[in-house]
Motif scaffolding. Structure first.
Motif, PDB file in Angstrom:
ATOM      1  N   GLU A 185       0.826  -1.214   0.000  1.00 37.02           N
ATOM      2  CA  GLU A 185       0.000   0.000   0.000  1.00 37.02           C
ATOM      3  C   GLU A 185       0.858   1.262   0.000  1.00 37.02           C
ATOM      4  OE1 GLU A 185      -3.036   0.124   2.964  1.00 37.02           O
ATOM      5  OE2 GLU A 185      -3.718  -1.924   2.572  1.00 37.02           O
ATOM      6  N   LEU A 186       2.024   1.218   0.637  1.00 41.00           N
ATOM      7  CA  LEU A 186       2.886   2.403   0.697  1.00 41.00           C
ATOM      8  C   LEU A 186       3.314   2.857  -0.693  1.00 41.00           C
ATOM      9  CD1 LEU A 186       5.235   1.570   3.726  1.00 41.00           C
ATOM     10  CD2 LEU A 186       3.228   3.064   3.697  1.00 41.00           C
ATOM     11  N   THR A 187       3.464   1.910  -1.618  1.00 46.27           N
ATOM     12  CA  THR A 187       3.911   2.275  -2.974  1.00 46.27           C
ATOM     13  C   THR A 187       2.782   2.871  -3.805  1.00 46.27           C
ATOM     14  OG1 THR A 187       3.438   0.072  -3.866  1.00 46.27           O
ATOM     15  CG2 THR A 187       5.632   0.443  -2.934  1.00 46.27           C
ATOM     16  N   GLN A 188       1.571   2.850  -3.260  1.00 42.16           N
ATOM     17  CA  GLN A 188       0.423   3.360  -4.016  1.00 42.16           C
ATOM     18  C   GLN A 188      -0.035   4.713  -3.483  1.00 42.16           C
ATOM     19  OE1 GLN A 188      -1.800  -0.291  -3.370  1.00 42.16           O
ATOM     20  NE2 GLN A 188      -1.583  -0.827  -5.520  1.00 42.16           N
ATOM     21  N   LYS A 189       0.923   5.450  -2.918  1.00 39.39           N
ATOM     22  CA  LYS A 189       0.660   6.809  -2.470  1.00 39.39           C
ATOM     23  C   LYS A 189       1.124   7.811  -3.525  1.00 39.39           C
ATOM     24  CE  LYS A 189       1.021   5.964   2.536  1.00 39.39           C
ATOM     25  NZ  LYS A 189       1.723   6.359   3.769  1.00 39.39           N
ATOM     26  N   ALA A 190       0.717   9.055  -3.350  1.00 38.65           N
ATOM     27  CA  ALA A 190       1.136  10.089  -4.299  1.00 38.65           C
ATOM     28  C   ALA A 190       2.642  10.312  -4.244  1.00 38.65           C
ATOM     29  CB  ALA A 190       0.395  11.389  -4.015  1.00 38.65           C
ATOM     30  N   GLU A 211      -3.865  10.169  -7.451  1.00 35.59           N
ATOM     31  CA  GLU A 211      -2.825  10.038  -6.426  1.00 35.59           C
ATOM     32  C   GLU A 211      -1.906   8.855  -6.730  1.00 35.59           C
ATOM     33  OE1 GLU A 211      -2.407  12.162  -3.330  1.00 35.59           O
ATOM     34  OE2 GLU A 211      -3.207  13.228  -5.065  1.00 35.59           O
ATOM     35  N   VAL A 212      -2.504   7.730  -7.045  1.00 38.04           N
ATOM     36  CA  VAL A 212      -1.713   6.528  -7.360  1.00 38.04           C
ATOM     37  C   VAL A 212      -0.877   6.764  -8.610  1.00 38.04           C
ATOM     38  CG1 VAL A 212      -1.846   4.111  -8.066  1.00 38.04           C
ATOM     39  CG2 VAL A 212      -3.312   4.950  -6.223  1.00 38.04           C
ATOM     40  N   ILE A 213      -1.482   7.389  -9.615  1.00 38.48           N
ATOM     41  CA  ILE A 213      -0.763   7.657 -10.862  1.00 38.48           C
ATOM     42  C   ILE A 213       0.403   8.601 -10.618  1.00 38.48           C
ATOM     43  CG2 ILE A 213      -0.963   8.743 -13.138  1.00 38.48           C
ATOM     44  CD1 ILE A 213      -3.907   7.711 -13.140  1.00 38.48           C
TER      45      ILE A 213
END
Length: 936
Positions: A323-328, A637-639
């Protein structure tokens, strides 16, 4: 043919053993049982054997010889000789002189390297031999080879001297930044133990100069029956195989004065050791923390239950880190943390981070905070429930596939049972064990693991970074401070989920309007009212598997150069955002317990899907397909975080151009004639990516399903899944647009082109030669290309490796394409010493010229035909083969019944046909790209 034990390895829970009744006893005193399907025994001389009947694949057996002798047992004069000994077992034994062993097996359809192989590790050497069982002569020869490997190596001095060059070339392939840094940090993390001093590849000066008797002494000392095991798994008669083993291996004697098989340990020193290493060719900054602990075995019921708890712990922690890698603004490019096997007598809890922007502090603190969060607050009940569900699904799948599991997997499990002194339990046992004990695992029990697994004792930290960043790297004192202070202000994890169906309003779908049967290959074509086509091939190859593929002509070539990069990233940007109201994180949580994976992807000429599912979750997979068409999700944000990580990775690559990147990029642009769209991605271009435009391109590509063809292969019945297909595939959007691919005219350039690059400090050269041109598409030509590729590889391995001792391996690949243009491509590639480039290139061209002048040798054609026939026998019972084959044939507009004509095509491969093919395909268009070390 060496294999160095992976430092960060997953904990191996046994997947296979006999059904058992669980009694209310002390689990620590109950031993895990060996799979009852395995017949085991120990000969009077100490050799162990494991025999198991397994019918997948049919008419095949996997033979293994495992020797509990690896590089850790070498004395100072023998460094590298455990691995060298492995090589010599292929270069002459009592019953198979010189190269006759490989020659015989190739004629029997066994490919050298791909099938016939071996590896040497720190603690063991393992030989792998797959053989057909429909020929008793070949099977008996296979058993004789196993016996010869056990004690009958001839170790002829002339063969030893020839093999020195091959092993030195294998050593050369491993040289580079990673090896140079490893040599610096291994003594630190392995506490100067024997393991730190005995890498399996050894030392070059010893490989060049060791005396013959030194190798013979290692063989005499450790290739002995009380350190060996034979495993035979396959479509066999167990009793017959047991008699053969007793007959062949009982007479092997242990040496009169046995050398002790020392069991070396890696000592635990108690504190924290830090290694900071840099290298000019290291492109990024990596930090790894190892919390070393005594190895946990899998011997008792208690061991298995504790292993199950650790697996749940790893699963939940891994999910949080993902999940940490899917932050802005992700704190690192990549991160991992989990408990597993390490090396020798140790396991380790390993934390691993690829730092973003070289920011060691941010990356290290982020991973430490996540592990500290688990220690302070533990996991939530909802997280544990998902982890249990996922774990149970894994056990259920193994149980369902128990009669369809490949013999190779079983053989590897038995080798592990021998080397680890454990039993291999059956799917029945594992399934029943899980059903009985999984539910009893309490949240408090899992949470208590954090303090046990993540400790400040016996800790090793390795920081690897580019040499240019040396001045800005943290000091050892700073790293120690971060280790001791990180995570003090963390808060509890909040488990957010979405409690809604994936599709709010299910589609009504459309009916099948046309059906076509092709009984010769067992497929049915369905066409739905919306234009979508489905190609169905029911199989019984796997019990719990359905594979899904799909294509539609179009692709990124339809977009102008200014949109090329946006188009290239379109499917990635769409898929990382999740679907509908589900973010990618919540989508993953919602999919817990479901075996359903579907991903869209776009090539230059088509838009596609690739997926797999269990039969029970086919509807979920079809819902994913439907959602990727109708409700892709744009998550800004993910992008933003994804693009930031991509830019950072590219920046690292551009600042530190490794030899591998320079060579691969140069080769790619030369072969595409410097077409702008094929140039390597840069930071500057990544910064210009318009995420919204990329998402719009994705929606354009998947706006119309009417020209999509779906291929489904696996365990289903057509009539049973037809309503689901009508509902979801028949319900896909359809505009009936007419569209095909676009040929941009990008071709490998004509003529003779030579390019020499200079990069890297190691004495290592890379050579690639490419021939290409226009191609007439026929089944006959396809077979001739395959034949020419294989006979050349056989010959070049024989000449460049065995005779010249100049390479470790040679790759020869022949390929053809129909879309976007009818082209062929032959590629020959190898690595070697810089001083040998000219000689080996000349020898390669000479061997090609021989085929052009006189055709391939009849014996090499015989090997090609035998290998092809044997390979096809197994492919025809493989879902993955059929998915790729059917999708390719439909996409290229070719006859799907061609696969049935193989014997007819192979008969057309002759000495004369290979001569004609060589003249046609190895013509005037040749590109040669060589990389040499930088000039000093």
């Amino acid at each position: 043919m060496k294999k160095i034990t992976t430092l960060v390895a997953g904990l191996a829970l046994g997947l296979l053993s006999n059904h058992a009744t669980f009694a209310q006893e002390d689990l620590s005193k109950m031993l895990l049982p060996m799979d009852s399907r395995v017949k085991t025994g120990v000969l009077p001389n100490g050799l162990k054997y494991y025999i198991m009947k397994n019918a997948e694949p049919k008419n095949r057996a996997q033979l293994r010889l495992a020797v509990k002798a690896g590089s850790v047992l070498e004395n100072d004069e023998q460094q590298g000789l455990a691995h060298f000994m492995e090589h010599m077992n292929f270069n002459g034994t009592k019953n198979f002189p010189k190269n006759e062993l490989v020659n015989f097996l190739q004629k029997s359809g066994v490919r050298f390297g791909a099938d016939l192989n071996a590896y040497t590790s720190f603690d063991e050497t393992v030989y792998m031999l797959p053989v057909p069982t429909d020929s008793i002569e070949v099977f008996k020869k296979g058993m004789q080879i196993l016996e010869d490997w056990a004690h009958n190596a001839t170790l002829d001095p002339s063969e030893i001297d020839k093999e020195r060059g091959v092993v030195l070339e294998e050593s050369r392939t491993g040289k580079g930044a990673q090896a140079r840094m490893r040599d610096k940090y291994f003594p630190v993390i392995l506490n100067n133990s024997q393991y730190a001093k005995r890498l399996p590849i050894g030392k070059d000066d010893i490989l060049k100069n060791f005396k013959y008797d030194v190798l013979k002494q290692f063989h005499q000392d450790f290739y002995r029956p009380d350190l060996e095991a034979v495993a035979v798994v396959g479509d066999i008669d167990v009793d017959m195989v047991e008699k053969m083993i007793i007959e062949k291996f009982s007479g092997i004697k242990n040496p009169a004065n046995e050398k002790e098989r020392t069991k070396y340990n890696i000592p635990l020193t108690g504190g924290t050791d830090v290694a900071i290493v840099t290298d000019p060719e290291q492109p990024n900054t990596i930090i790894q923390i190892l919390n070393k602990q005594p190895k946990r075995k899998d011997v008792t019921y208690q061991d298995r239950r504790e292993g199950m708890v650790r697996s749940l712990f790893n699963q939940m922690l891994s999910s949080r880190i993902q999940e940490l890698t899917q932050k802005a603004d992700p704190p690192f490019q990549f991160g991992y943390a989990g408990y597993g096997g390490f090396l020798g007598n140790l396991d380790a809890f390993t934390s691993f981070v690829v730092a973003k922007g070289g920011n060691v502090e941010k990356g290290l603190k982020a991973i430490l905070e996540e592990t500290e969060r688990a220690k302070k607050f533990g996991f939530n009940a909802s997280e544990l429930a998902r982890a249990k569900t996922q774990y149970m699904v894994g056990q259920e799948r193994a149980y369902k596939e128990k009669d369809k599991t490949d013999s190779e997997q079983m053989a590897e499990g038995l080798v592990g049972a021998f080397t680890e002194d454990e039993n291999l339990t059956s799917p029945d046992f594992s399934y029943d064990f899980t059903k009985k004990y999984l539910e009893g695992v309490k949240l408090e029990e899992v949470n208590a693991l954090s303090s046990t697994l993540i400790t400040a004792d016996n800790r090793a930290v390795i920081l690897m970074a580019p040499e240019k960043d040396k001045a800005t790297l943290p000091t050892e004192a700073q790293i120690r401070e971060w280790l001791n202070t990180a995570g003090k202000n963390v808060t509890a994890y909040v488990d957010q989920t979405v409690d809604k169906p994936l599709i709010a309003k299910l589609p009504t779908g459309s009916k099948v309007t046309a059906t076509k049967q092709i009984p010769e290959v067992g497929i049915t074509e369905l066409t739905f009212a919306n234009g979508v086509k489905a190609v169905l091939k029911p199989t019984d190859f796997k019990n719990d598997e359905i594979l899904i593929g799909a294509y539609s002509m179009g692709g990124t070539n339809l977009y102008a150069d200014k949109d090329a990069d946006n188009a290239r990233l379109a499917s990635t940007i769409a898929s990382i955002g999740g679907l509908g109201e589900f973010s990618s994180i919540n989508l993953r949580k919602m999919m817990t317990g479901k075996v359903a994976r579907v991903m869209p992807y776009i090539t230059g000429t088509s838009e596609n899907f690739n997926g797999s599912t269990s039969p029970k979750d086919l509807e979920t997979s079809l819902q994913l397909v439907y959602s990727y068409f109708t409700q892709p999700r744009f998550d800004g944000e993910v992008i933003k975080g994804f693009l930031a990580n991509q830019r950072d990775a590219l920046a690292n690559q551009q600042k530190t151009l490794t030899p591998e990147k320079v060579y691969n990029d140069s080769l790619s642009v030369i072969l595409s004639n410097y077409a702008p769209r094929n140039l390597p991605m840069t930071v500057e271009r990544m910064e210009k990516i318009d995420a919204q435009r990329a998402f719009d391109i994705y929606k354009e590509r998947y706006a119309d399903a009417s020209d999509f063809t779906f291929v489904l292969v696996g365990n289903f019945k057509n009539e049973e899944i037809k309503p689901l297909l009508e509902k979801y595939l028949g319900g896909l959007p359809s505009t009936k647009r007419k569209e095909t691919f676009k040929d941009l005219g990008i071709r490998t350039p004509k003529g003779k082109i030579e390019k020499t690059l200079y990069k890297g400090t190691e004495p290592k050269a890379r050579v690639t030669m490419v021939w290409s041109g226009d191609y007439e598409v026929t089944p006959e030509n396809e077979t001739q290309v395959e034949a020419l590729s294989e006979v050349l590889e056989i010959k070049l391995i024989e000449k460049l490796r065995e005779e010249e001792s100049g390479v470790y391996g040679v790759g020869v690949s022949g390929s053809t394409t129909k879309i976007p243009a009818k082209r062929y491509n032959f590629r020959i590639a190898f690595q070697c010493a810089p001083e040998n480039v000219e000689k080996l290139v000349s020898r390669t061209l000479a061997e090609i010229q021989k085929v052009k002048d006189a055709g391939a040798e009849a014996t090499d054609i015989e090997k090609f035909k035998a290998e092809t026939k044997r390979q096809t026998e197994t492919q025809l019972r493989d879902n993955g083969f059929w998915l790729g084959y059917l999708q390719g044939q439909y996409q290229d507009g070719e006859d799907v019944k061609e696969v049935l004509k193989e014997d007819e095509m192979l008969k057309k491969v002759t000495v004369e046909s290979t001569k004609a093919a060589a003249k046609k395909y190895f013509a005037e268009n040749m590109i040669k790209v060589i990389m040499l070390p930088e000039k000093k």
